[in-house]
Structures are given as structure tokens and as C-alpha cells.
Design a protein around this motif. Structure first.
Motif, mmCIF file in Angstrom:
data_model
loop_
_atom_site.group_PDB
_atom_site.id
_atom_site.type_symbol
_atom_site.label_atom_id
_atom_site.label_comp_id
_atom_site.label_asym_id
_atom_site.label_seq_id
_atom_site.Cartn_x
_atom_site.Cartn_y
_atom_site.Cartn_z
ATOM 1 N N UNK A 289 124.252 -61.052 44.472
ATOM 2 C CA UNK A 289 124.732 -62.403 44.692
ATOM 3 C C UNK A 289 126.036 -62.128 46.011
ATOM 4 N N UNK A 290 125.377 -61.447 47.198
ATOM 5 C CA UNK A 290 126.466 -61.189 48.282
ATOM 6 C C UNK A 290 126.905 -62.688 48.797
ATOM 7 N N UNK A 291 127.726 -62.749 49.789
ATOM 8 C CA UNK A 291 128.039 -64.066 50.185
ATOM 9 C C UNK A 291 127.064 -64.762 51.055
ATOM 10 N N UNK A 292 126.383 -63.927 51.987
ATOM 11 C CA UNK A 292 125.262 -64.227 52.813
ATOM 12 C C UNK A 292 124.174 -64.881 51.779
ATOM 13 N N UNK A 293 123.970 -64.613 50.691
ATOM 14 C CA UNK A 293 122.928 -65.125 49.837
ATOM 15 C C UNK A 293 122.967 -66.765 49.798
ATOM 16 N N UNK A 294 124.173 -67.308 49.683
ATOM 17 C CA UNK A 294 124.236 -68.898 49.622
ATOM 18 C C UNK A 294 124.187 -69.578 51.033
ATOM 19 N N UNK A 295 124.007 -68.574 52.033
ATOM 20 C CA UNK A 295 124.015 -69.374 53.288
ATOM 21 C C UNK A 295 122.888 -68.989 54.070
ATOM 22 N N UNK A 296 121.870 -68.342 53.517
ATOM 23 C CA UNK A 296 120.484 -68.215 54.079
ATOM 24 C C UNK A 296 119.889 -69.573 54.445
ATOM 25 N N UNK A 297 118.611 -69.604 55.360
ATOM 26 C CA UNK A 297 118.105 -70.721 55.615
ATOM 27 C C UNK A 297 117.464 -71.238 54.292
ATOM 28 N N UNK A 298 117.047 -70.581 53.689
ATOM 29 C CA UNK A 298 116.736 -71.106 52.148
ATOM 30 C C UNK A 298 117.701 -70.293 51.098
ATOM 31 N N UNK A 299 118.739 -71.046 50.663
ATOM 32 C CA UNK A 299 119.580 -70.390 49.707
ATOM 33 C C UNK A 299 118.862 -69.396 48.697
ATOM 34 N N UNK A 300 119.384 -68.282 48.626
ATOM 35 C CA UNK A 300 118.679 -67.158 47.635
ATOM 36 C C UNK A 300 119.178 -67.124 46.065
#
Length: 351
Positions: A289-300
Motif C-alpha cells: 500500500x504505497x502512496x502510488x497504489x491509490x493513484x494508479x489509472x485503476x486504483x490498486x
């Protein structure tokens, strides 16, 4: 040849004592004085006492190592991490630094960049700097150099999984439980052709063990394929996605558990570019759950471990001020559900 202390030679008034002054007074070589402060394991206890006594008499404060030895410890703690490119280690360092600052300590961060030789060099550097303790998240198993440091009086806390019986403190997230959560979630979405993609690391091995347990416990049969890689980066994840895209529909997975979020984000990008719909065609779960996970084109969707809390806990253990939660050794993971693992429901049909 001089074999013992010699009378103190006069120095110009107001001048600072030098290594040569200390060497002359202690009756040793300049190299011995230098080793006393930078590589104390190379100097016998008797010579070390003579050098420090001479330095005290002369008021020698020419370097930070000397000042640290006079007060008996350093205010610095070493933090050894395996890859600064993984944001989870930045969170770990932030938690450690905040806790250390609360107790008047400082953190020296060393990034081995997945290189065991570089890791050994940093451990030697920490010893030369006389850090009062080390927080270690090594490339693989505990390196022998770290055990050697401990035997010479520098304590460490392993931020990771300790292999076999051990006498040193270790703290980590419950990786086996995290892998189980990830796979059980995919199975609950009806996914039956799973792939685990991960590197060769003790943490990742435990995550894979959790995935296997979830499949063994599943009410309906499911298959698992394991893809091992050298490093868990987004670039490698994208490369794995390209190989998967060459498969037939019959051998294509419908669910993937990735060893970390960087790997999962690379897989996500490669699959979408290749025309795979995530999550309609394939569900994907990462880890950390790194910060980028929530901002991916499809949230991870991912497994969260409290990395900052792990760093803070390791500092408290090292300083001997641990709390009750620090003594358990394992932090519970949390499944964070986002769009990458939940198939889009069919549209409602209105009469």
C-alpha cells in the motif's frame, strides 16, 4: 623504539592537539590512533586505553569519533535498507526518524540497492562511525557482518523475518497472513486461475506461503502458477505482463498476486496497454500500500503493513523503551480493497 608514553611535548599556545601529538604521548603510531577512532576492533584494549588517556590529557577533539568515544556512545543510529526505490522503505525511514528525534537521536540511512557487497560496506561504515545501534532491513538473510557487529557491542534490530532460532530482536509485518488475505480475496471474487509473481526474499516467500494456504483452504478448486523474478520493480512487472500477453485464452490467468506494489503497478500498466481489462478480465492485488497504489489509472487493491509504525517500533526496541505492541514481533496486515480486484457489476436492467 618508543614502547610507552613519553613526556608531553609543548605545543604552541592556543593550538589544537593533533593525531601526531596523541601518538607521541601514548607511545604509539599515528595509524594506531586513527584505528582507535575508526576501526577499534583492530586495536587491543590496552592500546586503546592508552590512546584515549593521551587524547583526554591533550584535549584532543579533532574528529567526531573522538567526541563520541568520550561520552561512551553516539547519538546516531544506522538504518540499512535494501532498496530506496521502493517507497515502503521511505515510510519505514520516516517512522524511524520521527521516533529517534523524539529521543534526541539521529538516523543515518544507507541504501544497499539490492547489492550484498554494498550492504557489507555500509555495515563497516556504521562501525567506523560508532553508531549506537542499527536498524537492518537487509537484502536477504541476516549478513554475518551484522552478527559480528553485535558480538562487538553494537546492537541491532532486524526489520524483517529472522531465519531459524535467533537471539536478536526482529520485527515485521505478518507476511504469511498478508498473502493469505490477498489470495482469499481473489478467490472470493470467483477467480480460479491465479498467478503469484515475486522475487527471492524471505518476506516474499512467506507471502507465497499464505497464497498457497488460501488455495488449499478454498471450497472450490483453483490453480496456482508461480513466476519468480530477480527484482520487484515496475519495469520488471511490465516485462512479465508482456510475456503473459503472448498466452492463449486457456492459459491466461484471471487473478494475480504481486510480491509488492511496484511490481503490481508495472503489471497493471503492461496489461492495460496490451488490451486486458482490469478488473473485468483479470483481478490484481499488490502488497505494501504505497502512496502510488491509490493513484494508479485503476486504483490498486493491496495489502497494507504499517511501515512507519514498524520503523518507530524498531527504534524503541533498539533504545530499550519498547511498548507492549513492540514485543509481539508481528504487525497485522490489512486488505485495502480498490478497483483493480473487483469486477464491474453488470448494468441494471430496467423494465
Amino acid at each position: 623504539m618508543t614502547t610507552g608514553p613519553v613526556p608531553n611535548q609543548p605545543r604552541a599556545e592556543g593550538s589544537a592537539a593533533t593525531v601526531g601529538d596523541v601518538a607521541a604521548l601514548a607511545g604509539v603510531s599515528r595509524a594506531t590512533v586513527s584505528y582507535t577512532y575508526t576501526q577499534p576492533n583492530r586495536v587491543s584494549p590496552d592500546l586503546r586505553r592508552r590512546v584515549l588517556a593521551a587524547a583526554d590529557e591533550l584535549g584532543y577533539v579533532g574528529n567526531d569519533a573522538a567526541r563520541r568515544l568520550r561520552v561512551g556512545h553516539s547519538l546516531a543510529l544506522g538504518l540499512l535498507i535494501s532498496s530506496m526505490s521502493n517507497p515502503v522503505y521511505a515510510e519505514l525511514a520516516a517512522g524511524a526518524e520521527a521516533e529517534a528525534a523524539a529521543h534526541g537521536r539521529f538516523i543515518l540511512v544507507a541504501n544497499s540497492d539490492e547489492d550484498p557487497a554494498r550492504e557489507r560496506a555500509y555495515l563497516n561504515f556504521f562501525e567506523s562511525q560508532q553508531v549506537s545501534g542499527i536498524l537492518a532491513a537487509p537484502v536477504g538473510d541476516v549478513p554475518p557482518e551484522l552478527l559480528g557487529l553485535r558480538s562487538r557491542g553494537t546492537p541491532f534490530v532486524l526489520v524483517g523475518v529472522a531465519p531459524g532460532p535467533h537471539s536478536y530482536p526482529a520485527i515485521s509485518g505478518d507476511n504469511e497472513r498478508g498473502g493469505h488475505l490477498a489470495a482469499a480475496h481473489l478467490l472470493a471474487q470467483g477467480r480460479r486461475r491465479l498467478i503469484f509473481v515475486g522475487g527471492a526474499h524471505p518476506h516474499v516467500d512467506l507471502r507465497l506461503a499464505g497464497v498457497k494456504r488460501a488455495i488449499a483452504e478454498a471450497a472450490e478448486p483453483a490453480s496456482l502458477e508461480i513466476i519468480r523474478i530477480q527484482v520487484q520493480t515496475a519495469k520488471v512487472g511490465e516485462a512479465v505482463a508482456r510475456t503473459l500477453l503472448r498466452r492463449s485464452a486457456a492459459t491466461f490467468p484471471d487473478g494475480i498476486v504481486a510480491g509488492n506494489d511496484l511490481l503490481a503497478l508495472g503489471l497493471l500498466h503492461g496489461l492495460i496497454v496490451g488490451g486486458i481489462r482490469v478488473p473485468e478480465d483479470l483481478s490484481l492485488v499488490g502488497y505494501d500500500d504505497i502512496e502510488f497504489a491509490d493513484f494508479a489509472i485503476v486504483p490498486l487493491t493491496t495489502i497494507r503493513h504499517p511501515s512507519a509504525a514498524l520503523g518507530a517500533s524498531a527504534v524503541r526496541i533498539l533504545l530499550g523503551i519498547e511498548r507492549e505492541e513492540d514485543t509481539k514481533g508481528r504487525f497485522e496486515p490489512e486488505l485495502v480493497i480498490r478497483s483493480s480486484s473487483l469486477p464491474t457489476p453488470p448494468p441494471s436492467v430496467h423494465p
